[in-house]
Each structure stands twice: as C-alpha cells, then as structure tokens.
Motif scaffolding. Sequence first.
Motif, PDB file in Angstrom:
ATOM      1  N   ARG A   3      39.551  38.128  54.905  1.00 48.49           N
ATOM      2  CA  ARG A   3      40.831  38.823  55.092  1.00 48.49           C
ATOM      3  C   ARG A   3      41.538  38.408  56.378  1.00 48.49           C
ATOM      4  O   ARG A   3      42.747  38.234  56.399  1.00 48.49           O
ATOM      5  CB  ARG A   3      40.583  40.324  55.172  1.00 48.49           C
ATOM      6  CG  ARG A   3      40.279  40.959  53.874  1.00 48.49           C
ATOM      7  CD  ARG A   3      40.107  42.445  54.083  1.00 48.49           C
ATOM      8  NE  ARG A   3      39.311  42.964  52.985  1.00 48.49           N
ATOM      9  CZ  ARG A   3      39.558  44.101  52.360  1.00 48.49           C
ATOM     10  NH1 ARG A   3      40.551  44.851  52.737  1.00 48.49           N
ATOM     11  NH2 ARG A   3      38.802  44.508  51.370  1.00 48.49           N
ATOM     12  N   MET A  69      37.829  38.198  51.100  1.00 47.09           N
ATOM     13  CA  MET A  69      38.829  38.434  50.072  1.00 47.09           C
ATOM     14  C   MET A  69      38.092  38.316  48.741  1.00 47.09           C
ATOM     15  O   MET A  69      37.194  37.491  48.586  1.00 47.09           O
ATOM     16  CB  MET A  69      39.910  37.359  50.134  1.00 47.09           C
ATOM     17  CG  MET A  69      40.783  37.386  51.349  1.00 47.09           C
ATOM     18  SD  MET A  69      42.114  38.573  51.229  1.00 47.09           S
ATOM     19  CE  MET A  69      43.212  37.769  50.084  1.00 47.09           C
ATOM     20  N   ARG A  70      38.488  39.151  47.801  1.00 43.10           N
ATOM     21  CA  ARG A  70      37.911  38.990  46.478  1.00 43.10           C
ATOM     22  C   ARG A  70      38.711  37.932  45.727  1.00 43.10           C
ATOM     23  O   ARG A  70      39.649  37.367  46.263  1.00 43.10           O
ATOM     24  CB  ARG A  70      37.955  40.332  45.748  1.00 43.10           C
ATOM     25  CG  ARG A  70      37.009  41.337  46.377  1.00 43.10           C
ATOM     26  CD  ARG A  70      37.332  42.725  45.927  1.00 43.10           C
ATOM     27  NE  ARG A  70      38.577  43.175  46.496  1.00 43.10           N
ATOM     28  CZ  ARG A  70      39.059  44.404  46.355  1.00 43.10           C
ATOM     29  NH1 ARG A  70      38.399  45.288  45.663  1.00 43.10           N
ATOM     30  NH2 ARG A  70      40.199  44.749  46.891  1.00 43.10           N
ATOM     31  N   GLU A  75      42.148  40.992  43.531  1.00 45.92           N
ATOM     32  CA  GLU A  75      43.068  41.458  44.575  1.00 45.92           C
ATOM     33  C   GLU A  75      44.344  42.012  43.945  1.00 45.92           C
ATOM     34  O   GLU A  75      44.834  43.065  44.329  1.00 45.92           O
ATOM     35  CB  GLU A  75      43.452  40.305  45.514  1.00 45.92           C
ATOM     36  CG  GLU A  75      42.338  39.799  46.376  1.00 45.92           C
ATOM     37  CD  GLU A  75      41.768  40.870  47.276  1.00 45.92           C
ATOM     38  OE1 GLU A  75      42.504  41.783  47.673  1.00 45.92           O
ATOM     39  OE2 GLU A  75      40.568  40.801  47.552  1.00 45.92           O
ATOM     40  N   ALA A  78      43.746  45.341  42.355  1.00 45.63           N
ATOM     41  CA  ALA A  78      43.634  46.419  43.342  1.00 45.63           C
ATOM     42  C   ALA A  78      45.006  46.804  43.876  1.00 45.63           C
ATOM     43  O   ALA A  78      45.304  47.983  44.074  1.00 45.63           O
ATOM     44  CB  ALA A  78      42.728  45.976  44.484  1.00 45.63           C
ATOM     45  N   ALA A  79      45.853  45.783  44.099  1.00 49.34           N
ATOM     46  CA  ALA A  79      47.175  46.058  44.667  1.00 49.34           C
ATOM     47  C   ALA A  79      48.128  46.618  43.613  1.00 49.34           C
ATOM     48  O   ALA A  79      49.080  47.314  43.945  1.00 49.34           O
ATOM     49  CB  ALA A  79      47.752  44.783  45.254  1.00 49.34           C
ATOM     50  N   ARG A  81      47.997  48.996  41.430  1.00 47.41           N
ATOM     51  CA  ARG A  81      48.176  50.438  41.370  1.00 47.41           C
ATOM     52  C   ARG A  81      49.241  50.885  42.368  1.00 47.41           C
ATOM     53  O   ARG A  81      50.139  51.643  42.035  1.00 47.41           O
ATOM     54  CB  ARG A  81      46.864  51.174  41.683  1.00 47.41           C
ATOM     55  CG  ARG A  81      45.760  50.979  40.681  1.00 47.41           C
ATOM     56  CD  ARG A  81      46.039  51.617  39.346  1.00 47.41           C
ATOM     57  NE  ARG A  81      46.584  52.966  39.412  1.00 47.41           N
ATOM     58  CZ  ARG A  81      47.171  53.572  38.387  1.00 47.41           C
ATOM     59  NH1 ARG A  81      47.317  52.951  37.247  1.00 47.41           N
ATOM     60  NH2 ARG A  81      47.624  54.800  38.500  1.00 47.41           N
ATOM     61  N   GLY A  82      49.102  50.395  43.600  1.00 44.88           N
ATOM     62  CA  GLY A  82      50.047  50.798  44.631  1.00 44.88           C
ATOM     63  C   GLY A  82      51.425  50.209  44.395  1.00 44.88           C
ATOM     64  O   GLY A  82      52.439  50.894  44.527  1.00 44.88           O
TER      65      GLY A  82
END
Lengths: 161, 500
Positions: A3, A69-70, A75, A78-79, A81-82
């Motif tokens: 990251r 970092m995945r 990634e 995960a992002a 949703r937001g």
Amino acid sequence: MNRDFVAGFLGLLLAMAYYAMAANIQNSQLADDVGPGGLPKIYGVLLAVFSVLLMVRARTSPAQAGGKMRAVAEELFAAKRGLGILVIGIGYIVTVPYLGYPLAIALVIAIAALYNGGQISARLAGIAVLGAFGLWFVFVFLLHIGQPAGIWADLIEGLRR
Amino acid sequence: MIDLSGLLNALLASPMIIPAAFAGIAWGILGGALPGISPSITMALLLPFTYGADPTAAVVLLASTYLGAEYGGSIPAILIRTPGTNSAAATVIDGYAMKEQGKAGEALGISLYSTLLGSIFGVALLITLTQPLAAVALAFQPTSYVGLGVLGLSVIASLAGESLIKGMMAGFIGLMIATVGTDPVTGNNRFTFDDPELLSGIPPILVMVGIYAVAELFEQASHPGWQQTNTADASIKMPDALMRARLRVSQIIGAGIGFIEGLTPGGGGTIAAFLSYNEAKRWSKKPEEFGHGSPEGIAAPESANGAVSATALIPMMGLGIPGSNSAAVLLGGFLIHGMTPGPMLFTKHYDVVMGLYAGKVISLFALLVVAYLILRPCIWLVNRPKHYLMAFIFALVLSGVYAIHNSLFHVGIALAFGVIGYAMKYFRIPTLPMVLGVVLGFMVESNYRRALVLSDGDHMTFTEDPIAATLLALAAAFILISLVRHFRDSTKAQEEKTPA
C-alpha cells in the motif's frame, strides 16, 4: 506491491502534475519576489520528496509498509461498496436540477437505503417520502434555504398554455 | 480571571445561546450514540446549518455538540458493547460488564456524572487559560503570523501517527488545496481551471464535510449493521454518596489526563480515555474489579472525555491551531462566520468568545437535563436499521452542503473530498494534517509574502521579530522532538522484530 508504495507513487504523480501547473502560473507586474507560483512550486517539490521517501521505505523496510495490496479485482470489489454511494451522490447532482429537490432527495434516501442492504417495500417508500418531506420542511420551510425546484413549475406553466 | 459580567452580558446580548446549547447537546448525544459517527462527523453534519445563524449561537451549537457526542458515545458502549465514538472504547470494558450484571442504569449514571465533572473542570480551565495565551495579540505582525502558522504546521509531525512521512504528505496536500483560488498578493488565478466557482478557493467547510462525513458514509457502506439492544427500559441512575466517594480518585485522574491530552496536539479523547483507564486501575483500591464491571473503569475515561471536549478548544481559540478533528470542525464554524481563531479573536470578536464561554457553562446544565430526556429516543435510534440511518444522513449531507452557497458544484467538491478521505483511510494516511494545511495555508502564504514585501525580500525579518523568532524556534524544536521520537520508535520496533 504494498500500500505505501502505491500511496507514494500516487503522491508523486500528484506532485508532478501540481508542479507543472504551478510553473505555468503567469506572473503579473504587481508580483513580489516570491510570486504567485513560488510557494506552490515548493509544495510540489516537497510532496514529491516525501512521496519518493515513502516509496523507498516501502521497498527497503516492508514491515512498516502498511500491508500488501490485494489483487486488483479484490481491491475494486472492496472499494465498490463505498464508491456506490459516490455514484448515488453524482446521480443526485445530475438529476436534481430536473427532478427538483423533494423528488430527488426521496430517491437518494430510497436508493442509498437499498444499496446499504434494505429491501424494496412499502416501508422503504414511506421512509423515503417522510425523510424527503422532513428535509424539505427544515431547509426550505423553516430555514428558507432555496433548493433546486426542478422542471415542474415550467412544465405545469407550459401545459397551462 | 473569569469575567463573570462579560459572560452575563454575552448571554443577554445573544439569548439564542441557550437553545443552541441545548440543541447541540441533544444532537451530539444522538450522533455520538450512533456507532461510527464520531464527534467530528456529528459536528461536520451541523456545519451547513450554522451558515445563516447568529455567529455566537453557531459556535455554541458546535461546541455543545462536541460535549454531547463525547457522552453519547458511552450509551452504545454500555448497552450494546459497541462504542459510539473512538473515545468511548475504554468505557466498553467495564460499562458492558456492568450492563451484563443488570446495572445498565448505574453505568449510564456514572458515565453522565463523570463526563459532567470532567467538563466542569475543563470549562473552568478553558475560560481561565485561553485568554492569557492570546494576550500577545496586539504585538502580532505579519512575521509573527508566519511563525504561528509554521508552528501549527509543525504540529503535523506529532499528528502523523504511525508514519511521519505520510503525515507530511497529507500536510503538503492540504497546503496545495489552500493555494486554489485568487493569489493573495497579485490577484492572479491559480489552479482554478477557469471556473469562476473556484476563484474564492475551496472553502475549508467542504473539505471537512467531505473528509469526515462523506468518507465515513463510504466506509459504513461496506460494514454490516450493528447489534441491537433489548434494554429499552434502561434509565439513568446517578451514583449515591458512597459511590461518588469511590469514584473521586479515578475522576481526578481522568480530568487531569484529559486536560493534558486536550492541550496536546494529536492527543484527543481516545488516548486520554485509555491512559486514564490504566492510571485509574493502577491507583484503585480494587484493581481486580477492572474488566469485570468496575465503576471506576467507566468514571476515569468518561471524565477524561469530558475534560478533553473543553480543553481541546484552548490551542484552537488561543493560537488558531486545532489539535483534534473536532477542534478543526469547530474552527471551521468560526471561519464560516468570517472569524479567524487565534490571537486576534479576543480583540476582534470578544463578544463571541464570551458567548462561547457562557454557552459552554450552559451546556453543562443542558447535558444533565437532556441526557435524561433523550436516553429513550437514543435507544430507539440505535435500534433502527442501519441502512435507513445511513441513507438519511447522506441525504442530510447533500442538502446541507448545497445550502451553504446554493451550489451543486460545492456538493460535487464535498463528494470529491469524500473520495480523497476514503482513499486516505485505505492508505492509512492521517487526515488531520491535511485539514490543518487547508486551514493554515492561506494565513502562512499571505503573511509570508507580505512580510517579505515589507522587508524588501530580506528573510532575516523573521528573526528580528521576537515573537516570530520564538514561534519558529518552538516549531523547530517540535519537529526535532517528533523526529527523534519517531526514529527511536522505528529502531525499537525493528530491534524487537529481529531475532536474538
């Protein structure tokens, strides 16, 4: 890739873009010794320095580098949703001039609730309508703060003619 | 010395202070009680509403919200084992244990009583200490303001948390944001992309609402709903005389640590709460009860939180340097009304300062009254489905940001800062240094350049002004100490990881 390395890289890109813009700021005849671009250029250089330091540290001491970092797909998932909330917000900005505040904000409440795990139901519709009415009442009626009216007034006027 | 007549005059001149204090406490308790909604977010949500309000009532509303949220965070901590705010995390340990023993009412009472005592202590210090700190105001020149701004920015070093480098990066990004708009000396446009809406720069309020409120909504979208409570009939039971005597030492510890942490940039409620919990356990006659429902385990962190909510305002008002997110949002409240916190606040807006003090005193009474009245609505609210609450808060943010300047462009900016805040969380970059950069950037640049114009470009002018020289020396010492501490911690961590 971890990251911190990515954060440093993004910081470096930002610093370079910012410096390029700062270097293009036109000086006026009123300018002082520092000039309008003076401090911005320094900020750009310093951000670049710290970004490079972060990248170097991420490479040399991975233990402090804030985790790996995945995979890109993970990634993004995960992002997602937001960022879905962001899309709802952008949708509001685009549609509120046409739909008007009460309808657009009711839709925001309904869609955001659905997106956050709610289900389509009469209760959801009721809460959206009540919520929109409550916000309209506070902003427009109580505080006299104008919100976008939408096309309705023009539309009704047009129909009358 | 407390100017009692000044407080009374402020109250008479601006009677809206009283409803503002009560409303702030009520809003703060409700916001603080919602897990994930921190005091700064609760305050940031209110910022747009304060725009058209009386300036004194507006800052009282925000400051009271801060206090209310600090108490409100303990309600879900005790009832559902989920701290409403980060600073209530220490209260979970013994608060929830007491609730499991059927003493939820007693735990809530201890929390309220301790927050109140801590706040009384904090407000007394706020009133007595802030003005002397700002007494040098009249001697300030442009060079002094540069020194003050650099001192404020050096705070970045101590706010950086785990990474000094990331803190510095965030600080410089904040300074860059502050350069958007018209140049303070020449009037040239900078980074405006020919958009007239950017000519006056990016208002700090949009940065704060985006970074704190919008980013948190993005974050909450990926978290599951919180637990619900079956304690619908809980009522606050204030401690009796015996219990009050038992809590005394832990409350003194909590208030003392809260005072120091409130003054310390980057300290804040969370550190104060855990430090005071540990110290209260160390000095307790019954340390074995800690972790199993010790009343002192609630009293110490809650009195620390109460004290912090007042003393965090001392550096913000006296020097214009916000040491915590909540203080930064309150500073935003001042800026909205054209008031710049710092030395000149006391000469230019003495009435507002007195009004804020009066409001802080009233908020103590308000906390006592509103806490009783609002407990049931709070429990009701915590038990609502999270998706409805978050959707409504998002709608409130969109409506509130638009209301500031009737601008959808500003709504877009707040959303953009939400994305930036969300990304910073992901990369574990602290946000407060960035906010500090945005708030202090204009002051530093405009005064730096004015000072150089006055001195014909001679940088020695900064050492010739004793105030500027002292502040710059302090800033240098601040950075040096933080660097030493940072490298010492890094080396220690490295040594611990290396096998012997």
